[in-house]
Write a protein that holds these residues in place. Structure first.
Motif, PDB file in Angstrom:
ATOM      1  N   GLU A  57       0.751  -1.146   0.063  1.00  0.00           N
ATOM      2  CA  GLU A  57      -0.120   0.092   0.122  1.00  0.00           C
ATOM      3  C   GLU A  57       0.860   1.362   0.137  1.00  0.00           C
ATOM      4  O   GLU A  57       0.700   2.208  -0.530  1.00  0.00           O
ATOM      5  CB  GLU A  57      -0.825   0.033   1.264  1.00  0.00           C
ATOM      6  N   ALA A  58       1.877   1.162   0.797  1.00  0.00           N
ATOM      7  CA  ALA A  58       2.936   2.329   1.005  1.00  0.00           C
ATOM      8  C   ALA A  58       3.976   1.979   1.688  1.00  0.00           C
ATOM      9  O   ALA A  58       4.234   0.847   2.197  1.00  0.00           O
ATOM     10  CB  ALA A  58       2.131   3.513   1.598  1.00  0.00           C
ATOM     11  N   TRP A  59       4.985   2.839   1.883  1.00  0.00           N
ATOM     12  CA  TRP A  59       6.288   2.358   2.574  1.00  0.00           C
ATOM     13  C   TRP A  59       5.950   1.840   3.938  1.00  0.00           C
ATOM     14  O   TRP A  59       6.616   0.892   4.266  1.00  0.00           O
ATOM     15  CB  TRP A  59       7.043   3.716   2.766  1.00  0.00           C
ATOM     16  N   TYR A  60       4.958   2.207   4.658  1.00  0.00           N
ATOM     17  CA  TYR A  60       4.610   1.677   6.079  1.00  0.00           C
ATOM     18  C   TYR A  60       4.176   0.215   5.727  1.00  0.00           C
ATOM     19  O   TYR A  60       4.242  -0.699   6.836  1.00  0.00           O
ATOM     20  CB  TYR A  60       3.664   2.371   6.881  1.00  0.00           C
ATOM     21  N   SER A  61       3.928  -0.337   4.684  1.00  0.00           N
ATOM     22  CA  SER A  61       3.304  -1.774   4.584  1.00  0.00           C
ATOM     23  C   SER A  61       4.584  -2.729   4.892  1.00  0.00           C
ATOM     24  O   SER A  61       4.141  -3.888   5.325  1.00  0.00           O
ATOM     25  CB  SER A  61       3.096  -2.161   3.339  1.00  0.00           C
ATOM     26  N   PHE A  92      -0.642   3.870  10.504  1.00  0.00           N
ATOM     27  CA  PHE A  92      -0.869   4.572   9.170  1.00  0.00           C
ATOM     28  C   PHE A  92      -1.966   4.085   8.454  1.00  0.00           C
ATOM     29  O   PHE A  92      -2.284   4.944   7.718  1.00  0.00           O
ATOM     30  CB  PHE A  92       0.587   4.305   8.534  1.00  0.00           C
ATOM     31  N   ALA A  93      -2.605   3.095   8.891  1.00  0.00           N
ATOM     32  CA  ALA A  93      -3.593   2.283   8.430  1.00  0.00           C
ATOM     33  C   ALA A  93      -4.910   2.874   8.815  1.00  0.00           C
ATOM     34  O   ALA A  93      -5.965   2.461   8.250  1.00  0.00           O
ATOM     35  CB  ALA A  93      -3.592   0.836   8.090  1.00  0.00           C
ATOM     36  N   LEU A  94      -4.868   3.645  10.124  1.00  0.00           N
ATOM     37  CA  LEU A  94      -5.788   4.053  10.577  1.00  0.00           C
ATOM     38  C   LEU A  94      -6.655   2.848  11.351  1.00  0.00           C
ATOM     39  O   LEU A  94      -7.817   2.893  11.276  1.00  0.00           O
ATOM     40  CB  LEU A  94      -6.632   4.963  10.035  1.00  0.00           C
ATOM     41  N   SER A  95      -6.209   1.746  11.788  1.00  0.00           N
ATOM     42  CA  SER A  95      -6.668   0.626  12.573  1.00  0.00           C
ATOM     43  C   SER A  95      -6.658   0.793  13.727  1.00  0.00           C
ATOM     44  O   SER A  95      -6.073   0.648  14.433  1.00  0.00           O
ATOM     45  CB  SER A  95      -5.934  -0.516  11.987  1.00  0.00           C
ATOM     46  N   ILE A  96      -7.941   1.583  14.344  1.00  0.00           N
ATOM     47  CA  ILE A  96      -7.868   1.819  15.790  1.00  0.00           C
ATOM     48  C   ILE A  96      -7.993   0.388  16.637  1.00  0.00           C
ATOM     49  O   ILE A  96      -7.234   0.202  17.732  1.00  0.00           O
ATOM     50  CB  ILE A  96      -9.513   2.291  16.069  1.00  0.00           C
ATOM     51  N   GLY A  97      -8.538  -0.793  16.108  1.00  0.00           N
ATOM     52  CA  GLY A  97      -8.797  -1.765  16.832  1.00  0.00           C
ATOM     53  C   GLY A  97      -7.075  -2.544  16.681  1.00  0.00           C
ATOM     54  O   GLY A  97      -6.827  -3.189  17.450  1.00  0.00           O
ATOM     55  N   GLY A  98      -6.420  -2.424  15.630  1.00  0.00           N
ATOM     56  CA  GLY A  98      -5.282  -2.829  15.330  1.00  0.00           C
ATOM     57  C   GLY A  98      -4.242  -2.377  16.280  1.00  0.00           C
ATOM     58  O   GLY A  98      -3.385  -2.946  16.840  1.00  0.00           O
ATOM     59  N   MET A  99      -4.431  -0.890  16.400  1.00  0.00           N
ATOM     60  CA  MET A  99      -3.207  -0.165  17.405  1.00  0.00           C
ATOM     61  C   MET A  99      -3.552  -0.582  18.657  1.00  0.00           C
ATOM     62  O   MET A  99      -2.828  -0.924  19.632  1.00  0.00           O
ATOM     63  CB  MET A  99      -3.760   1.126  17.272  1.00  0.00           C
ATOM     64  N   ILE A 100      -4.908  -0.617  19.170  1.00  0.00           N
ATOM     65  CA  ILE A 100      -5.141  -1.121  20.510  1.00  0.00           C
ATOM     66  C   ILE A 100      -4.678  -2.611  20.691  1.00  0.00           C
ATOM     67  O   ILE A 100      -4.216  -2.954  21.739  1.00  0.00           O
ATOM     68  CB  ILE A 100      -6.692  -0.945  20.998  1.00  0.00           C
ATOM     69  N   TYR A 101      -4.964  -3.527  19.759  1.00  0.00           N
ATOM     70  CA  TYR A 101      -4.786  -4.720  19.969  1.00  0.00           C
ATOM     71  C   TYR A 101      -3.207  -5.009  19.940  1.00  0.00           C
ATOM     72  O   TYR A 101      -2.813  -5.723  20.991  1.00  0.00           O
ATOM     73  CB  TYR A 101      -5.172  -5.672  18.771  1.00  0.00           C
ATOM     74  N   GLU A 102      -2.341  -4.528  19.161  1.00  0.00           N
ATOM     75  CA  GLU A 102      -0.948  -4.631  19.397  1.00  0.00           C
ATOM     76  C   GLU A 102      -0.409  -4.064  20.783  1.00  0.00           C
ATOM     77  O   GLU A 102       0.608  -4.854  21.457  1.00  0.00           O
ATOM     78  CB  GLU A 102      -0.432  -4.168  18.335  1.00  0.00           C
ATOM     79  N   SER A 103      -1.088  -2.941  21.199  1.00  0.00           N
ATOM     80  CA  SER A 103      -0.669  -2.441  22.582  1.00  0.00           C
ATOM     81  C   SER A 103      -1.121  -3.483  23.701  1.00  0.00           C
ATOM     82  O   SER A 103      -0.389  -3.773  24.591  1.00  0.00           O
ATOM     83  CB  SER A 103      -1.143  -1.005  22.867  1.00  0.00           C
ATOM     84  N   VAL A 104      -2.201  -3.939  23.447  1.00  0.00           N
ATOM     85  CA  VAL A 104      -2.704  -5.001  24.440  1.00  0.00           C
ATOM     86  C   VAL A 104      -2.002  -6.225  24.568  1.00  0.00           C
ATOM     87  O   VAL A 104      -1.627  -6.774  25.340  1.00  0.00           O
ATOM     88  CB  VAL A 104      -4.268  -5.174  24.170  1.00  0.00           C
ATOM     89  N   ALA A 105      -1.576  -6.602  23.073  1.00  0.00           N
ATOM     90  CA  ALA A 105      -0.945  -7.774  23.033  1.00  0.00           C
ATOM     91  C   ALA A 105       0.437  -7.893  23.756  1.00  0.00           C
ATOM     92  O   ALA A 105       0.877  -8.650  24.344  1.00  0.00           O
ATOM     93  CB  ALA A 105      -0.482  -8.185  21.593  1.00  0.00           C
ATOM     94  N   ILE A 106       1.150  -6.682  23.539  1.00  0.00           N
ATOM     95  CA  ILE A 106       2.259  -6.315  24.158  1.00  0.00           C
ATOM     96  C   ILE A 106       2.179  -6.681  25.880  1.00  0.00           C
ATOM     97  O   ILE A 106       2.752  -7.453  26.326  1.00  0.00           O
ATOM     98  CB  ILE A 106       2.983  -5.229  23.928  1.00  0.00           C
TER      99      ILE A 106
END
Length: 170
Positions: A99-103, A142-156
């Motif tokens: 999608e972009a460099w952040y992919s 960068f993908a604006l995935s709110i669930g993804g951001m929270i998930y990865e934080s919670v996963a840690i």
């Protein structure tokens, strides 16, 4: 209509958070893989609905990876060929869904995660999350995935709790 789909997709991200948190609390590799598969299914739908194609495609591969690992681990096999093949597949799909460099962060994070999921010790899998989740977190931001951001934080956080809890039990 697109806005409703986007909002519903973000809601599915919240469901995936709950499943992911539970997965890191599992005691066996078998339980961990089952919960991670459910989490990946929900995240596939989430990423599709918010338009994050790399995240969706790579999670489809993770679903198949988890199923293969589940049956592979039941048979007592711990060969390195299957994780390497899945890592290569993730790399190829990552390139085609760029999608972009952040992919780069999501597909490198999931490649590393795939190799680490081949560990038979759930503690090592939990430790690997401390490396891979920050990478996927960058993609999610960068993908604006709110669930993804929270998930990865919670996963840690969940991985740390699982590491400490299971270390204490042993």
């Amino acid at each position: 209509m697109e806005e409703i789909i986007y909002i519903a997709g973000q809601g599915l991200g919240i469901v995936a958070i709950a499943l992911g948190f539970l997965s890191y609390q599992m005691h066996t590799q078998k339980q961990l893989l089952l919960m991670q598969t459910a989490t990946a299914i929900v995240f596939c739908l989430h990423y599709l609905m918010i338009g994050a194609i790399s995240g969706m495609a790579l999670n489809i591969v993770n679903i198949f990876r988890n199923v293969v690992y589940y049956y592979r681990n039941q048979k007592g096999s711990n060969g390195k060929l299957i994780p390497i093949l899945f890592a290569i597949l993730l790399g190829v799909i990552g390139i085609f869904t760029w999608e972009a460099w952040y992919s780069i962060f999501v597909f490198l994070g999931l490649i590393i995660n795939t190799l680490c999921m081949s560990f038979s010790d759930p503690q090592n899998v939990r430790k690997s999350i401390l490396v891979t989740s920050p990478m996927v977190l960058i993609y999610d931001a960068f993908a604006l995935s709110i669930g993804g951001m929270i998930y990865e934080s919670v996963a840690i956080v969940s991985s740390v709790i699982g590491i400490l809890r299971n270390k204490k039990n042993k």
